[in-house]
Scaffold this motif. Structure first.
Motif, mmCIF file in Angstrom:
data_model
loop_
_atom_site.group_PDB
_atom_site.id
_atom_site.type_symbol
_atom_site.label_atom_id
_atom_site.label_comp_id
_atom_site.label_asym_id
_atom_site.label_seq_id
_atom_site.Cartn_x
_atom_site.Cartn_y
_atom_site.Cartn_z
ATOM 1 N N GLY A 92 0.774 -1.224 0.000
ATOM 2 C CA GLY A 92 0.000 0.000 0.000
ATOM 3 C C GLY A 92 0.811 1.283 0.000
ATOM 4 O O GLY A 92 0.236 2.376 -0.008
ATOM 5 N N GLN A 93 2.147 1.178 -0.007
ATOM 6 C CA GLN A 93 2.948 2.403 -0.113
ATOM 7 C C GLN A 93 2.752 3.065 -1.476
ATOM 8 O O GLN A 93 2.865 4.279 -1.611
ATOM 9 N N LEU A 94 2.480 2.230 -2.480
ATOM 10 C CA LEU A 94 2.145 2.713 -3.816
ATOM 11 C C LEU A 94 0.700 2.326 -4.115
ATOM 12 O O LEU A 94 0.282 1.200 -3.819
ATOM 13 N N ASP A 95 -0.041 3.243 -4.717
ATOM 14 C CA ASP A 95 -1.427 2.943 -5.092
ATOM 15 C C ASP A 95 -1.516 2.193 -6.409
ATOM 16 O O ASP A 95 -2.542 1.572 -6.712
ATOM 17 N N GLY A 96 -0.455 2.248 -7.193
ATOM 18 C CA GLY A 96 -0.405 1.556 -8.468
ATOM 19 C C GLY A 96 0.960 1.772 -9.075
ATOM 20 O O GLY A 96 1.760 2.563 -8.561
ATOM 21 N N ALA A 97 1.252 1.072 -10.169
ATOM 22 C CA ALA A 97 2.590 1.199 -10.740
ATOM 23 C C ALA A 97 2.657 0.665 -12.163
ATOM 24 O O ALA A 97 1.874 -0.195 -12.580
ATOM 25 N N HIS A 98 3.608 1.198 -12.891
ATOM 26 C CA HIS A 98 4.138 0.689 -14.159
ATOM 27 C C HIS A 98 4.773 -0.654 -13.821
ATOM 28 O O HIS A 98 5.687 -0.726 -13.007
ATOM 29 N N MET A 99 4.262 -1.741 -14.401
ATOM 30 C CA MET A 99 4.721 -3.074 -14.012
ATOM 31 C C MET A 99 5.106 -3.925 -15.209
ATOM 32 O O MET A 99 4.592 -3.746 -16.321
ATOM 33 N N TYR A 149 3.615 -17.225 -7.497
ATOM 34 C CA TYR A 149 5.009 -17.501 -7.840
ATOM 35 C C TYR A 149 5.859 -16.339 -7.328
ATOM 36 O O TYR A 149 5.728 -15.212 -7.790
ATOM 37 N N GLY A 150 6.727 -16.622 -6.367
ATOM 38 C CA GLY A 150 7.519 -15.570 -5.748
ATOM 39 C C GLY A 150 6.750 -14.966 -4.591
ATOM 40 O O GLY A 150 6.864 -15.395 -3.451
ATOM 41 N N THR A 151 5.934 -13.976 -4.863
ATOM 42 C CA THR A 151 5.115 -13.297 -3.864
ATOM 43 C C THR A 151 3.645 -13.591 -4.147
ATOM 44 O O THR A 151 3.237 -13.634 -5.288
ATOM 45 N N LYS A 152 2.875 -13.802 -3.082
ATOM 46 C CA LYS A 152 1.453 -14.097 -3.256
ATOM 47 C C LYS A 152 0.627 -12.850 -2.969
ATOM 48 O O LYS A 152 0.627 -12.309 -1.861
ATOM 49 N N ALA A 153 -0.065 -12.355 -3.985
ATOM 50 C CA ALA A 153 -0.960 -11.211 -3.834
ATOM 51 C C ALA A 153 -1.793 -11.109 -5.096
ATOM 52 O O ALA A 153 -1.311 -11.391 -6.194
ATOM 53 N N HIS A 154 -3.037 -10.695 -4.953
ATOM 54 C CA HIS A 154 -3.901 -10.564 -6.120
ATOM 55 C C HIS A 154 -3.739 -9.161 -6.701
ATOM 56 O O HIS A 154 -4.170 -8.167 -6.109
ATOM 57 N N ILE A 155 -3.085 -9.092 -7.858
ATOM 58 C CA ILE A 155 -2.855 -7.829 -8.566
ATOM 59 C C ILE A 155 -3.651 -7.874 -9.863
ATOM 60 O O ILE A 155 -3.730 -8.921 -10.518
ATOM 61 N N VAL A 156 -4.237 -6.741 -10.236
ATOM 62 C CA VAL A 156 -5.012 -6.679 -11.475
ATOM 63 C C VAL A 156 -4.484 -5.555 -12.354
ATOM 64 O O VAL A 156 -3.795 -4.642 -11.889
ATOM 65 N N THR A 157 -4.805 -5.631 -13.634
ATOM 66 C CA THR A 157 -4.450 -4.552 -14.554
ATOM 67 C C THR A 157 -5.643 -4.174 -15.422
ATOM 68 O O THR A 157 -6.200 -5.031 -16.118
ATOM 69 N N PRO A 158 -6.029 -2.897 -15.390
ATOM 70 C CA PRO A 158 -7.078 -2.412 -16.284
ATOM 71 C C PRO A 158 -6.526 -1.745 -17.536
ATOM 72 O O PRO A 158 -7.301 -1.242 -18.356
ATOM 73 N N LYS A 199 4.616 -3.694 -21.030
ATOM 74 C CA LYS A 199 4.277 -3.388 -19.637
ATOM 75 C C LYS A 199 2.758 -3.235 -19.430
ATOM 76 O O LYS A 199 1.992 -3.091 -20.390
ATOM 77 N N VAL A 200 2.372 -3.232 -18.147
ATOM 78 C CA VAL A 200 0.987 -2.984 -17.762
ATOM 79 C C VAL A 200 0.979 -1.997 -16.600
ATOM 80 O O VAL A 200 2.005 -1.743 -15.965
ATOM 81 N N PHE A 201 -0.185 -1.445 -16.328
ATOM 82 C CA PHE A 201 -0.384 -0.657 -15.120
ATOM 83 C C PHE A 201 -1.057 -1.563 -14.104
ATOM 84 O O PHE A 201 -2.140 -2.103 -14.364
ATOM 85 N N GLY A 202 -0.405 -1.767 -12.955
ATOM 86 C CA GLY A 202 -0.908 -2.716 -11.976
ATOM 87 C C GLY A 202 -1.387 -2.064 -10.692
ATOM 88 O O GLY A 202 -0.779 -1.103 -10.201
ATOM 89 N N ILE A 203 -2.488 -2.574 -10.162
ATOM 90 C CA ILE A 203 -3.023 -2.156 -8.863
ATOM 91 C C ILE A 203 -3.449 -3.419 -8.121
ATOM 92 O O ILE A 203 -3.662 -4.472 -8.727
#
Length: 455
Positions: free
Chosen positions: A77-84, A96-105, A256-260
């Motif tokens: 939550g330090q970043l609200d979103g990012a270039h990923m 794989y690696g880190t477990k978290a549900h990330i989405v890209t619109p 790349k994608v924009f990820g949140i």
């Protein structure tokens, strides 16, 4: 009309009636992360041209030290979103690696990468590269021209090392694709060994993008795959030669994608749409009127708070050309694509390609049915959000109706064999059949056990 297509179209229709209304933002002060690469351009442009502010968003852009730090920032939550990296939301979601549900619109671009080798390796490759009528090397250059060099290293008892930016990066998969297409084994991952070097002819390791040229110059790696401006930087410094671009590997491949986080998207649906609207407008600006705005974009990206490389270096690939050997400048108008060809639409089929490469090289250790690929892609890529944002922009007369794939079911038309360096086409609707056609890599029920491939 299939189920996915019906869901997408119904989402757009339901949003259109409210499109003229001002979005009530759940959160209007945002911090977004990026890595210093030219394909972060939509973020910089959305900020500098006022597109974020038009949506009522007050954004701070922060450069991140590396891709892991960036992903962790979005997760905690330090970043609200990012270039990923496109592989990051997918890898995190499947654990794989880190477990978290990330989405890209929003997908940020097509193409934009290249593979560069040191001057010494280039000189050893040249005798094995066909030349065109004008005496210049004939492109695309196959990794088969690298094979004798790798063999010479092996005969001397030396490993042939190359760099890529992250284990689930496009760059890792593109470098592996190029090597395998030329008959070289880039190595496997396994639960017991995550180096990615099991059985490798060429040993790949992680190097942060801005450090690629200096790491190669120091002799630690003999080449690398990275985004711009770090391939052109090697040319300008006189230390290396880009041998192939990803446009030549796979024409108009996703980047790349924009990820949140999925949590952010759920808690802040209107803010997510507003972000997507601003980024779509930035992408349109970057590509409009045959790239008329690219010189201004180059200037913006050269600022130290963004990419911080010389404008001349950035312009070499951002304005329609690409330089291979010093002085060998060729027209490549689609090296960077930000909006054309529906570049910003988050296609399920793009996500599935990344998942096939994870399976191909052992990051997904066991076979998965086609349905698993489809459902995983659907859980991460969100064309429904994208199309709601696009509909609002059209209704506000900030975008054109004809520029969006309203009737898409989330899958691109199959990539023809002629658009891929090894002549193997890709259809996201048949992921396991696609894997079967790739001569090097895991397929079917194969697993990596120890140093062996077993069924």
């Amino acid at each position: 009309m299939n189920r996915w297509k019906w869901l997408l179209v119904s989402s757009v229709l339901s949003a259109s009636s409210a499109a003229a209304e001002v979005l009530e933002l759940e959160k209007d002060e945002l911090t977004l992360g990026f890595i210093k690469l030219t394909d972060m351009a939509p973020l910089a442009v959305a900020y500098e041209k006022g597109f974020f502010e038009d949506e009522g968003l007050f954004v701070t852009l922060q450069a991140q030290a590396n891709w892991k730090v960036l992903l962790d920032g979005v997760i905690d939550g330090q970043l609200d979103g990012a270039h990923m990296l496109a592989g990051q939301p997918l890898a995190a979601t499947i654990g794989y690696g880190t477990k978290a549900h990330i989405v890209t619109p929003f997908s940020m671009d097509l193409n934009g990468n290249a593979i560069t080798v040191s001057n010494d390796v280039w000189e050893q490759m040249k005798p094995h590269i066909p030349v065109a009528a004008d005496g210049r090397p004939q492109h695309p250059i196959s990794a088969s021209a690298l094979a004798p060099v790798v063999e010479a290293f092996r005969d001397r008892g030396e490993p042939f090392n190359m760099g890529m930016v992250f284990p689930v990066s496009t760059h890792n998969y593109e470098l592996r694709y190029w090597l395998a297409a030329g008959g070289l084994q880039p190595g496997y991952y396994a639960p017991h060994d995550v180096s990615g070097q099991i059985g490798a002819d060429v040993f790949l390791s992680v190097t942060p993008p801005p450090q690629m040229p200096s790491t190669m110059e120091a002799g630690t790696i003999a080449g690398y795959c990275v985004g711009e401006p770090w391939n052109q930087q090697a040319v300008f410094k006189g230390i290396g030669v880009p041998v192939v671009t990803d446009y030549e590997l796979w024409k108009n491949n996703p980047e790349k994608v924009f990820g949140i986080s999925a949590e952010f998207a759920k808690a802040n649906p209107n803010t997510t749409i507003a972000l997507t609207k601003a980024l779509i407008r930035a992408a349109i600006w970057l590509d409009e009127e045959d790239n008329v705005n690219r010189p201004e974009a180059v200037d913006i990206l050269s600022w130290p708070e963004y990419v911080g490389a010389d404008a001349e270096v950035i312009a070499n690939s951002m304005t329609g050309t690409f330089e291979y050997e010093t002085g060998d400048i060729r027209d490549l108008p689609d090296f960077n694509v930000f909006f054309r060809y529906n570049a910003t639409y988050p296609y399920y089929s793009d996500a599935i390609w990344y998942l096939t490469q994870m399976r191909r090289w052992g990051q997904i250790a066991e076979a998965k049915p086609d349905a698993w690929f489809f459902e995983t892609a659907k859980s991460v890529y969100r064309p429904d959000i994208y199309l709601q944002a696009a509909r609002m922009l059209v209704d506000e007369e900030k975008a054109r109706e004809a520029d969006f794939p309203w009737d898409s079911d989330g899958f691109k038309s199959p990539t023809p064999a002629s658009d891929v360096i090894d002549g193997i086409g890709y259809d996201g609707r048949t992921p396991n059949a696609y894997l079967e056609r790739l001569p090097i890599g895991l397929k079917g029920s194969e697993t990596v056990t120890g140093s062996e491939i077993l069924n």
